[in-house]
Every structure is written in structure tokens, then in C-alpha cells.
Design an enzyme around this catalytic site. Structure first.
Site, PDB file in Angstrom:
ATOM      1  N   LEU A 114      -4.036   3.983  -0.341  1.00  0.00           N
ATOM      2  CA  LEU A 114      -4.284   4.292   0.985  1.00  0.00           C
ATOM      3  C   LEU A 114      -5.398   5.487   0.728  1.00  0.00           C
ATOM      4  CD1 LEU A 114      -1.030   4.012   2.798  1.00  0.00           C
ATOM      5  CD2 LEU A 114      -2.828   2.482   2.918  1.00  0.00           C
ATOM      6  N   CYS A 159       0.644  -1.110  -0.113  1.00  0.00           N
ATOM      7  CA  CYS A 159      -0.192   0.019  -0.258  1.00  0.00           C
ATOM      8  C   CYS A 159       0.957   1.429  -0.003  1.00  0.00           C
ATOM      9  CB  CYS A 159      -0.946   0.001   1.310  1.00  0.00           C
ATOM     10  SG  CYS A 159      -1.838  -1.424   1.673  1.00  0.00           S
ATOM     11  N   CYS A 160       0.579   2.196  -0.808  1.00  0.00           N
ATOM     12  CA  CYS A 160       1.040   3.544  -0.638  1.00  0.00           C
ATOM     13  C   CYS A 160      -0.129   4.636  -1.003  1.00  0.00           C
ATOM     14  CB  CYS A 160       2.156   3.864  -1.521  1.00  0.00           C
ATOM     15  SG  CYS A 160       1.868   3.775  -3.157  1.00  0.00           S
ATOM     16  N   TRP A 161       0.207   5.810  -0.969  1.00  0.00           N
ATOM     17  CA  TRP A 161      -1.065   6.771  -1.210  1.00  0.00           C
ATOM     18  C   TRP A 161      -1.913   6.464  -2.619  1.00  0.00           C
ATOM     19  CZ3 TRP A 161      -3.514   9.775   1.894  1.00  0.00           C
ATOM     20  CH2 TRP A 161      -4.163  10.797   1.281  1.00  0.00           C
ATOM     21  N   THR A 162      -1.126   6.176  -3.706  1.00  0.00           N
ATOM     22  CA  THR A 162      -1.815   5.925  -5.031  1.00  0.00           C
ATOM     23  C   THR A 162      -1.765   4.386  -5.206  1.00  0.00           C
ATOM     24  OG1 THR A 162      -0.012   6.116  -6.297  1.00  0.00           O
ATOM     25  CG2 THR A 162      -1.310   8.028  -6.009  1.00  0.00           C
TER      26      THR A 162
END
Length: 147
Positions: free
Chosen positions: A108, A64-67
Site C-alpha cells: 500500500l 495488501c498491507c503497508w509493505t
């Protein structure tokens, strides 16, 4: 099932992923911001989770990361990993069925807890296709990786 999980920050559904996996009876192996002893940058965290899968310490992974894009790219740099960025249940099911994806990448920012549950339901309900064309495509990915 042991599932390697990585997030570069504890925002959005990062903690919910771990809770949801435990609630489903899986054993999460946490990386990045989810593990106080590790570097939390998306490239390092996602690589750690992908290596768990590639080296047999985990059956599958979730990064998971921001995008979700960077996490997916980082995971896919590890030999043997087929990470798929999935924003909905249909994409998750297709990634497992047609691509034999072994790492799920999620955003996320854009994934709600309800969407997360639907994505995980589809991911865990589906398995790799036995259709010859699908198997040939997955085998081709391994050939490309070795080239």
C-alpha cells in the site's frame, strides 16, 4: 472472475484495487479494512482472502498491507496458496507464468495507481507455463506443503 481482496487499512491503493477490479469486470470479495464487519489486521484479512481462493469461493486473490510482505506471508500459510509480492509488471507476469501464483500481494505504501494498473494488466494477461520444468517446480511446492 471472482477475486478475493484484503487490506489492513484503507490507505494508498487499497480502494483503487477494488475499483480497478470492478472496472475490469471482476467481482471483488472484500476483507479486512475493506469490509466493515471483519477484523482488519493484515494476518487475519490476508488469511480470509487466501481461504476464499483455496476453498474455491474466489478464482484468485489480492492481499495488501503497508509493505505487502506480511500480507504475502499470511496468505502463503494457507494450503494451496502461492502468493507473490509484486512491485512491478514484470514480476507479476513472471509470478503468474513460472510460479502459477494465485494470490497477488502488493504494498500500500510503495504502489502508485499507475503501477497498480500495470501490475494488474500483467497479472491478468499472463497464465501458468506449460513447460515441464515450470510445472515440476509448482508441483514440488505442493509436495513441500504436504511434508
Amino acid at each position: 472472475m471472482r477475486i478475493a481482496v484484503a487490506a489492513d487499512e484503507r490507505t494508498g491503493v487499497a480502494d483503487a484495487v477494488v475499483e480497478e477490479l470492478r472496472g475490469r469486470g471482476h467481482e471483488p470479495l472484500v476483507h479486512g479494512a475493506l469490509n466493515d464487519g471483519e477484523r482488519d489486521d493484515w494476518a487475519w484479512a490476508s488469511e480470509a482472502a487466501a481461504r476464499d481462493v483455496a476453498e474455491g469461493r474466489a478464482d484468485q486473490g489480492i492481499v495488501c498491507c503497508w509493505t505487502g510482505t506480511g500480507a504475502s506471508i499470511a496468505a502463503n500459510k494457507v494450503a494451496g496458496i502461492r502468493a507473490a509480492l509484486c512491485a512491478d509488471a514484470q514480476t507479476a507476469a513472471g509470478a503468474r507464468r513460472w510460479n502459477d501464483a494465485n494470490v497477488l500481494a502488493i504494498s500500500l505504501r510503495a504502489t502508485s495507481e499507475a503501477q497498480l494498473r500495470e501490475i494488474l494488466d500483467a497479472w491478468f494477461a499472463e497464465s501458468a507455463s506449460d513447460e515441464p520444468d515450470d510445472r515440476a517446480n509448482v508441483a514440488r511446492l505442493a509436495e513441500i506443503e504436504r511434508a
